[in-house]
Structures are given as C-alpha cells and as structure tokens.
Design a protein around this motif. Structure first.
Motif, short mmCIF file in Angstrom:
data_model
loop_
_atom_site.label_atom_id
_atom_site.label_comp_id
_atom_site.label_asym_id
_atom_site.label_seq_id
_atom_site.Cartn_x
_atom_site.Cartn_y
_atom_site.Cartn_z
N GLU A 150 7.51 3.98 -9.07
CA GLU A 150 7.42 4.22 -7.62
C GLU A 150 5.97 4.16 -7.14
O GLU A 150 5.68 3.60 -6.08
CB GLU A 150 8.05 5.59 -7.28
N LEU A 151 5.07 4.73 -7.92
CA LEU A 151 3.65 4.68 -7.57
C LEU A 151 3.16 3.23 -7.53
O LEU A 151 2.43 2.82 -6.62
CB LEU A 151 2.84 5.50 -8.59
N HIS A 152 3.59 2.46 -8.51
CA HIS A 152 3.24 1.05 -8.60
C HIS A 152 3.75 0.29 -7.38
O HIS A 152 3.02 -0.46 -6.72
CB HIS A 152 3.86 0.48 -9.89
N ARG A 153 5.01 0.53 -7.06
CA ARG A 153 5.63 -0.15 -5.91
C ARG A 153 4.91 0.22 -4.60
O ARG A 153 4.68 -0.62 -3.74
CB ARG A 153 7.11 0.25 -5.85
N LEU A 154 4.52 1.49 -4.48
CA LEU A 154 3.80 1.95 -3.29
C LEU A 154 2.51 1.14 -3.09
O LEU A 154 2.23 0.65 -1.99
CB LEU A 154 3.47 3.45 -3.44
N PHE A 155 1.74 0.99 -4.16
CA PHE A 155 0.50 0.22 -4.06
C PHE A 155 0.78 -1.24 -3.72
O PHE A 155 0.07 -1.85 -2.92
CB PHE A 155 -0.32 0.35 -5.36
N GLU A 156 1.82 -1.80 -4.33
CA GLU A 156 2.16 -3.20 -4.04
C GLU A 156 2.54 -3.38 -2.58
O GLU A 156 2.14 -4.35 -1.93
CB GLU A 156 3.33 -3.66 -4.92
#
Lengths: 248, 248
Positions: A185-191
């Motif tokens: 989720e953190l990764h997706r947020l940055f993307e």
C-alpha cells in the motif's frame, strides 16, 4: 443566515482546501455538491475576523471531515482577476442563489477575492465527510476523474498535486494511509502521487531501511494466500526523517 | 493621497516582499525607513482592484528596485490575529501617521490584514533601491544584522530564508549573482544561504559537472595574483536543471 455570516468574516480573502485521501489505491479529493444544482466545488470558506488563518483552515477541515489534528499545508495563493474557468461569474452567481435559496442582488458575495489554497492529508477510513449549509453532498472523487468544478478549483487541485509530488520527500504522505498498512500500500501510494511506476523491491528496501516503520505482529487478512505483513508509523521518527527528506 | 490610494486597492490583503541580494559575500535584504521615524519595514503594498496578485508583486518590486523580470516566489501567508512583534498596534499607528504626515483617526488602515509573503532574488549590482511615498530610505541590510522591524517582518525574513534554504536545489539562487562571477562567489553564495561550510573542491566539481555554466574568456581583474576564471549562466539550461534539482 448568509448575511449574518458575512458580517463576521473577511470578505476579500477566501480559503480553499484540497483534502486528499488515499482510498482503494487511488488519490481522491473531497468535493461538495451545491444544493439544487449539479455543480461541485472544493471545501472552503472564510476567515472569521476573530480567528487566525490557521484556525480558520483547521476549523473548516474539521467541519468537513470530523477530523482534528490533520496535516495541512499552504501551497499557493490564487489572485487572478478572473477566477472563473468553466462557469462564468454570472452563472456562478445563479448557482449560488439556488444553493442559498435567496437572492444575492444586494450582496457583493462574488466580488474580487484572493483565495489561499491549502492541501490536507487525511486518513480516508477515519474521515466522515459532511456537507455545509449550502451544499447537499460531500464525497470523495478520484483526482483523475473529476467533474468541471466551479471557480478555478480544477486548477487548484492540479497545483496541489504538483506541489505534493515535488515535495514528496518532505511531506508526511504516510498520513494518507490507514493506521495499519502493508508495504504494498505504501508503494502504491508513492506510485500514485508521483505518477510513475517504482521498482517494488528497491522501494521496499529503501523504506524498510528507515527506522520509522513499525513491523506489527499482524498480517492483512482476507487478502492473498500469502497474507502480507502489516506496518504502522512511528510518527515521531517519521517526522524527524522527513526533515532531512525521505529519499526514494 | 493615502485616501485616494485606498479607494482602489484590496484592504484586507497586503503584500510583503523579502527582496534578497548577494552583495560582497553577504545575503542582504531591502528595507524601507519610514519618514520622520527610525523604524523600518519590508517593501510591500496592496493589490489594486484591477490587477492580479502577480502583477501587484511584480509592480512593487519594480517600483522599489527598478528591475523587471525578477524571480519571485510566494513562500507563506501571514494570517495571525496579532501581527505586531516589537511595536504595538498603537505605536505602529503613530509611526504611520508621522510618516504619512496626517491623522489616520477615521481610517481603518491597520485593521485585520492577511499578508502574502513573497521573496525576490535580485542582482544587487543592477538594483536601484528607491523609497516609496511614506519612506525616506530604501537600502540593503545584512540578514544577520537587522534592526527590529515593524509588524512581523523579522519573522517573515526568517521564514523566507528557511524556505530558500530548504528549496535551494529548486530555486534559481544564481539570479543573485552578477552577470559574470567566479566559482568562488557561487560557492560562497551556497554557503551563506545554507549557513554551513561546503567543501570547495567538491562543490566546484559538482557545479562544473552541469551544463549550465559558461566558462568565459575572461578572468576577474583586481583580485588575487592568480586571477580567477569568470563564468556566466546559460539560464535556459540552468532552469531545466533546477526542475530536476541542482544537487549539491
């Protein structure tokens, strides 16, 4: 009612607030639907003569979301002479009269106003959107699928996103996540904020290299076969790291 | 005169501009000395009802420095209820009356105002400071040796410097240099803004690694025995590099 309200607020200065949330993998903003119209605007308002700018913004965000202590950031003042993009001043006046249910003929409500733009980063799970006196709905909209907004509000959202993107290293975008979240989720947020794909392995390596992620004794349920690990923030350490820039 | 002026400007919004120059190795700001007082303030003014915020700031900077096309950046809106730091509202009113040479009893000149803070980066050699109607001097002051200013202007300068420091990678601080400069001057500029010593060799290596410095067929005269090489900016390339951040 509107007349009484206007007696106690600054008239040449307005507030407009881009309230961001990260919901189901999308960046969303809170929009208000004006009563008896199909027109939308950002949440906002006026500064009372007896409150500071900061208090006015904090109050407005709390009124629209029920949340206290939200992260807020000034990002731009909008001071063009003509701040009407899709709907003219005349049209906007008509929508406002419909929404307020009264004639504004003797009121200078839509005269020259300089608007101070803020963005807010909120937890979409905790926010409880609530319309104000002249709107009938307050709901989340995907930033990539917005209606044509009143005033220059589409432009404001673009500018808020640009600022967030540019300053992502220094802004607590983690405030957008639920209390417990996965690295995915953190990764997706940055993307989503940056608008570019980020290598997953490398991203995980970088963020877990900081000391601000707390690995919980819990896994996300109802997800895939291999339930992903849940994390939460140590916000004190997170904010300390942001001062130097969280490098990604 | 002041009454006529006030008829055509926004009354609840003010502009304050921190005009920076880099002179003889120091960061300096332009201050105005109010007539018939020993009190100082930042340059600033009001927005005319028929001009945009941006035009108002551009006009004000040109009026105070004679320069067109100056780099300007909004950095913060100051909206506290009490914006009087060293001198009370009552004292400030007295200074203003002295400076204007008239009584303000019937005027609401110092009522609640929200001020939009900008900073400007100018070439100190080209600027020609000029006071306005109620000030008698307009001069450069070292940011580390300022008098107690009127309103919250000392605080504004601190905040402007903090912003410049934080965003040094993205802001065209090279605009502060003369047209032709040495690497030593560029190095000193970064040290002064950041407030820390930077390794000279490493700094030279980094900046000359970019393509935005033009090595001139000229050396600085009147300097040391080994006259240092002069450079100028290719501003198009410089601005392109700033978009990505000029990493130091």
């Amino acid at each position: 009612m509107i007349r009484e309200y206007l007696e106690n607020v600054l008239k040449e200065v307005a507030l407009d607030i881009v309230i961001f949330a990260f919901r189901e993998g999308r960046m969303e903003v809170l929009l208000l639907k004006w009563k008896h119209t199909d027109k939308y605007s950002l949440p906002g308002g006026r500064i009372r003569v007896d409150e500071s700018l900061k208090d006015a913004v904090t109050r407005t965000v709390e009124e629209r979301t029920g949340l206290k202590g939200v992260f807020l950031q000034q990002f731009q003042v909008f001071g063009e002479l003509d701040r009407y993009a899709y709907y003219s001043a005349q049209q906007t006046r008509e929508y406002l009269e419909r929404a307020l249910g009264e004639s504004l003929e003797d009121l200078d409500l839509l005269s020259r106003t300089v608007s101070i733009g803020y963005y807010a980063l909120v937890n979409g799970e905790r926010a409880q959107p609530k319309p104000d006196a002249f709107t009938e709905a307050c709901a989340w909209w995907d930033v990539h699928d917005l209606p044509r907004l009143l005033f220059d509000h589409n432009h404001m959202i673009v500018r808020a996103l640009e600022t967030l993107r540019r300053e992502i290293r220094y802004q607590p975008v983690g405030q957008l996540l639920p209390e417990k979240f996965t690295l995915g989720e953190l990764h997706r947020l940055f993307e989503v904020i940056l608008g570019i794909p980020l290598d997953r392995r490398n991203f995980h390596k970088i963020v877990t290299g900081y000391d601000f992620l707390i690995r919980l004794n819990e896994k996300k349920v109802g997800a895939a076969i291999r339930a992903p690990q849940l994390y939460s923030f140590n916000f004190k350490k997170y904010y300390a790291a942001l001062k130097e820039g969280v490098g990604l």
